[in-house]
Design an enzyme around this catalytic site. Structure first.
Site, PDB file in Angstrom:
ATOM      1  N   ASN A  54       0.853  -1.176   0.000  1.00  0.00           N
ATOM      2  CA  ASN A  54       0.000   0.000   0.000  1.00  0.00           C
ATOM      3  C   ASN A  54       0.903   1.245   0.000  1.00  0.00           C
ATOM      4  O   ASN A  54       1.681   1.455   0.932  1.00  0.00           O
ATOM      5  CB  ASN A  54      -0.882  -0.064   1.255  1.00  0.00           C
ATOM      6  CG  ASN A  54      -1.848   1.074   1.318  1.00  0.00           C
ATOM      7  OD1 ASN A  54      -1.491   2.204   1.014  1.00  0.00           O
ATOM      8  ND2 ASN A  54      -3.072   0.792   1.707  1.00  0.00           N
ATOM      9  N   HIS A  76       1.124   6.025   2.045  1.00  0.00           N
ATOM     10  CA  HIS A  76       1.891   6.921   2.913  1.00  0.00           C
ATOM     11  C   HIS A  76       3.097   7.535   2.234  1.00  0.00           C
ATOM     12  O   HIS A  76       3.711   8.453   2.774  1.00  0.00           O
ATOM     13  CB  HIS A  76       2.224   6.219   4.230  1.00  0.00           C
ATOM     14  CG  HIS A  76       0.963   5.936   4.996  1.00  0.00           C
ATOM     15  ND1 HIS A  76       0.044   6.927   5.259  1.00  0.00           N
ATOM     16  CD2 HIS A  76       0.423   4.796   5.473  1.00  0.00           C
ATOM     17  CE1 HIS A  76      -0.988   6.394   5.888  1.00  0.00           C
ATOM     18  NE2 HIS A  76      -0.790   5.101   6.021  1.00  0.00           N
ATOM     19  N   HIS A 115      -5.427   3.616  -1.553  1.00  0.00           N
ATOM     20  CA  HIS A 115      -6.739   3.963  -1.012  1.00  0.00           C
ATOM     21  C   HIS A 115      -7.060   5.403  -1.410  1.00  0.00           C
ATOM     22  O   HIS A 115      -6.408   6.339  -0.925  1.00  0.00           O
ATOM     23  CB  HIS A 115      -6.694   3.810   0.521  1.00  0.00           C
ATOM     24  CG  HIS A 115      -7.990   4.068   1.216  1.00  0.00           C
ATOM     25  ND1 HIS A 115      -8.126   3.938   2.576  1.00  0.00           N
ATOM     26  CD2 HIS A 115      -9.202   4.442   0.758  1.00  0.00           C
ATOM     27  CE1 HIS A 115      -9.388   4.229   2.922  1.00  0.00           C
ATOM     28  NE2 HIS A 115     -10.044   4.542   1.834  1.00  0.00           N
ATOM     29  N   ARG A 165      -9.149   8.130  -0.699  1.00  0.00           N
ATOM     30  CA  ARG A 165     -10.115   8.532   0.340  1.00  0.00           C
ATOM     31  C   ARG A 165     -10.981   9.674  -0.161  1.00  0.00           C
ATOM     32  O   ARG A 165     -10.559  10.474  -0.999  1.00  0.00           O
ATOM     33  CB  ARG A 165      -9.370   8.986   1.606  1.00  0.00           C
ATOM     34  CG  ARG A 165      -8.633   7.873   2.328  1.00  0.00           C
ATOM     35  CD  ARG A 165      -8.078   8.395   3.647  1.00  0.00           C
ATOM     36  NE  ARG A 165      -9.161   8.675   4.565  1.00  0.00           N
ATOM     37  CZ  ARG A 165      -9.502   7.884   5.604  1.00  0.00           C
ATOM     38  NH1 ARG A 165      -8.818   6.793   5.863  1.00  0.00           N
ATOM     39  NH2 ARG A 165     -10.493   8.214   6.393  1.00  0.00           N
ATOM     40  N   ARG A 222      -6.799  12.809   1.389  1.00  0.00           N
ATOM     41  CA  ARG A 222      -5.739  13.275   2.290  1.00  0.00           C
ATOM     42  C   ARG A 222      -4.354  12.791   1.858  1.00  0.00           C
ATOM     43  O   ARG A 222      -3.360  13.401   2.202  1.00  0.00           O
ATOM     44  CB  ARG A 222      -6.017  12.867   3.725  1.00  0.00           C
ATOM     45  CG  ARG A 222      -5.866  11.408   4.004  1.00  0.00           C
ATOM     46  CD  ARG A 222      -5.922  11.119   5.489  1.00  0.00           C
ATOM     47  NE  ARG A 222      -7.226  11.447   6.053  1.00  0.00           N
ATOM     48  CZ  ARG A 222      -7.762  10.805   7.086  1.00  0.00           C
ATOM     49  NH1 ARG A 222      -7.102   9.818   7.665  1.00  0.00           N
ATOM     50  NH2 ARG A 222      -8.934  11.133   7.540  1.00  0.00           N
ATOM     51  N   GLU A 265      -8.557   0.639  -3.087  1.00  0.00           N
ATOM     52  CA  GLU A 265      -9.417   0.643  -1.890  1.00  0.00           C
ATOM     53  C   GLU A 265     -10.301   1.870  -1.952  1.00  0.00           C
ATOM     54  O   GLU A 265      -9.793   2.986  -2.111  1.00  0.00           O
ATOM     55  CB  GLU A 265      -8.573   0.740  -0.627  1.00  0.00           C
ATOM     56  CG  GLU A 265      -7.882  -0.520  -0.243  1.00  0.00           C
ATOM     57  CD  GLU A 265      -7.044  -0.303   1.012  1.00  0.00           C
ATOM     58  OE1 GLU A 265      -7.177   0.754   1.674  1.00  0.00           O
ATOM     59  OE2 GLU A 265      -6.249  -1.177   1.300  1.00  0.00           O
ATOM     60  N   THR A 278      -8.185   3.353   8.767  1.00  0.00           N
ATOM     61  CA  THR A 278      -9.418   2.571   8.752  1.00  0.00           C
ATOM     62  C   THR A 278      -9.507   1.785  10.062  1.00  0.00           C
ATOM     63  O   THR A 278      -8.758   0.841  10.281  1.00  0.00           O
ATOM     64  CB  THR A 278      -9.410   1.612   7.542  1.00  0.00           C
ATOM     65  OG1 THR A 278      -8.954   2.349   6.407  1.00  0.00           O
ATOM     66  CG2 THR A 278     -10.775   1.063   7.267  1.00  0.00           C
ATOM     67  N   GLU A 322     -11.012  -9.299   2.957  1.00  0.00           N
ATOM     68  CA  GLU A 322      -9.735  -8.938   3.558  1.00  0.00           C
ATOM     69  C   GLU A 322      -9.988  -8.849   5.052  1.00  0.00           C
ATOM     70  O   GLU A 322     -10.808  -8.035   5.500  1.00  0.00           O
ATOM     71  CB  GLU A 322      -9.204  -7.607   3.013  1.00  0.00           C
ATOM     72  CG  GLU A 322      -7.882  -7.239   3.693  1.00  0.00           C
ATOM     73  CD  GLU A 322      -7.214  -5.988   3.153  1.00  0.00           C
ATOM     74  OE1 GLU A 322      -7.546  -5.562   2.029  1.00  0.00           O
ATOM     75  OE2 GLU A 322      -6.344  -5.451   3.863  1.00  0.00           O
ATOM     76  N   HIS A 352      -3.612  -4.633   7.801  1.00  0.00           N
ATOM     77  CA  HIS A 352      -3.763  -3.478   8.698  1.00  0.00           C
ATOM     78  C   HIS A 352      -2.886  -3.662   9.941  1.00  0.00           C
ATOM     79  O   HIS A 352      -3.133  -4.554  10.741  1.00  0.00           O
ATOM     80  CB  HIS A 352      -5.204  -3.209   9.123  1.00  0.00           C
ATOM     81  CG  HIS A 352      -5.401  -1.757   9.460  1.00  0.00           C
ATOM     82  ND1 HIS A 352      -4.973  -1.222  10.637  1.00  0.00           N
ATOM     83  CD2 HIS A 352      -5.908  -0.729   8.753  1.00  0.00           C
ATOM     84  CE1 HIS A 352      -5.229   0.066  10.648  1.00  0.00           C
ATOM     85  NE2 HIS A 352      -5.788   0.395   9.507  1.00  0.00           N
TER      86      HIS A 352
END
Ligand code: PXP
Length: 239
Positions: free
Chosen positions: A8, A11, A44, A46, A50, A71, A102, A152, A189
């Site tokens: 992922n 970040h 993801h 969002r 962000r 996502e 999340t 998931e 996660h």
């Protein structure tokens, strides 16, 4: 079965957005992850944008050579973006604007008509669907009933309490239940090199989605080394 490591890259975009600058670029990072052995790339988008931006998902879809997992929250805006983009897979996640990340799984017992319609829409567009859920029997059963390809499993509780046997057992039981229903099993996660082993050891799990820990380690060691270290930690329990 080869356990896929899907990275992922959100970040990487978080760091970029801290300055609204051009770098670091999650697309460049995705390429480095793939070169270092990643089996897939996850991002993801969002609703509050962000970290990952619309342009990022367009460029990721165009350049990623491994399966691209998008996502999204189950909203009309996001479903329309997914239809346009046609990623390999969409993972539906819950989203609250005020949360840092999340926090829990999607409550698939609520609003089943909306979820079922969303899954049908994705399937009509040729997109695989996964539902990000807590490892709870009713959530697994409902995910199957709704027609998703995969679940998931949210590993957050286990990651926060790695010595709580019940948290790990819940993941093991949910993975077994899902596989027996014919669902593909993913997990993610909060996974780190230190805690990934017990999750990687669950035989029904075929894909892990890992972001924060790999990007964090990349600050110290560089992305390729961080990816390889996670891969090694995942491979340890599977021999
Ligand atoms: N899977 C899902 C569905 C997520 O929402 C996230 C966090 O964005 C992850 C996996 C990755 O979690 P982490 O960044 O803690 O590795």
């Amino acid at each position: 079965m080869h356990l896929r490591l899907c990275i992922n890259v959100d970040h990487v975009a978080t760091i970029r957005q801290a300055r609204r600058a051009a770098e670091p670029d999650p697309v460049h990072a995705a390429r480095l992850c793939e070169d270092a052995g990643a089996d897939g790339i996850t991002a993801h988008l969002r609703e509050d944008r962000r970290h990952i931006q619309d342009d990022d998902v367009t460029r990721l879809k165009a350049t990623v050579r491994t399966p691209f997992n998008l996502e999204i929250a189950c909203t009309d805006e996001m479903l329309a973006i997914a239809e346009r983009l046609a990623p390999h897979q969409v993972t539906l996640v819950p989203e609250k604007r005020e949360e840092i990340t999340t926090e829990g799984g999607l409550d698939v017992t609520r609003d089943p008509e909306r979820l079922e319609a969303a899954i049908k829409r994705m399937h009509a567009a040729g997109i695989r669907t996964a539902l990000f859920i807590d490892p709870v029997p009713v959530m697994v059963e409902r995910s199957h009933w709704l027609g998703a390809h995969a679940i998931e499993l949210h590993t957050g509780r286990y990651c926060r309490h790695p010595h709580d046997e019940r948290a790990l057992e819940a993941l093991q039981d949910a993975a077994q239940q899902a596989a027996s229903l014919g669902l593909a099993v993913h997990a993610g996660h909060g996974l780190t090199i230190a805690n990934v082993g017990a999750v990687a050891a669950i035989p029904q799990i075929e894909e892990l989605n890992i972001g924060h820990s790999i990007v964090s380690h990349a600050v110290y060691t560089g992305l390729p080394a961080a990816v390889r270290a996670m891969r090694a930690a995942m491979d340890l329990p599977r021999g």
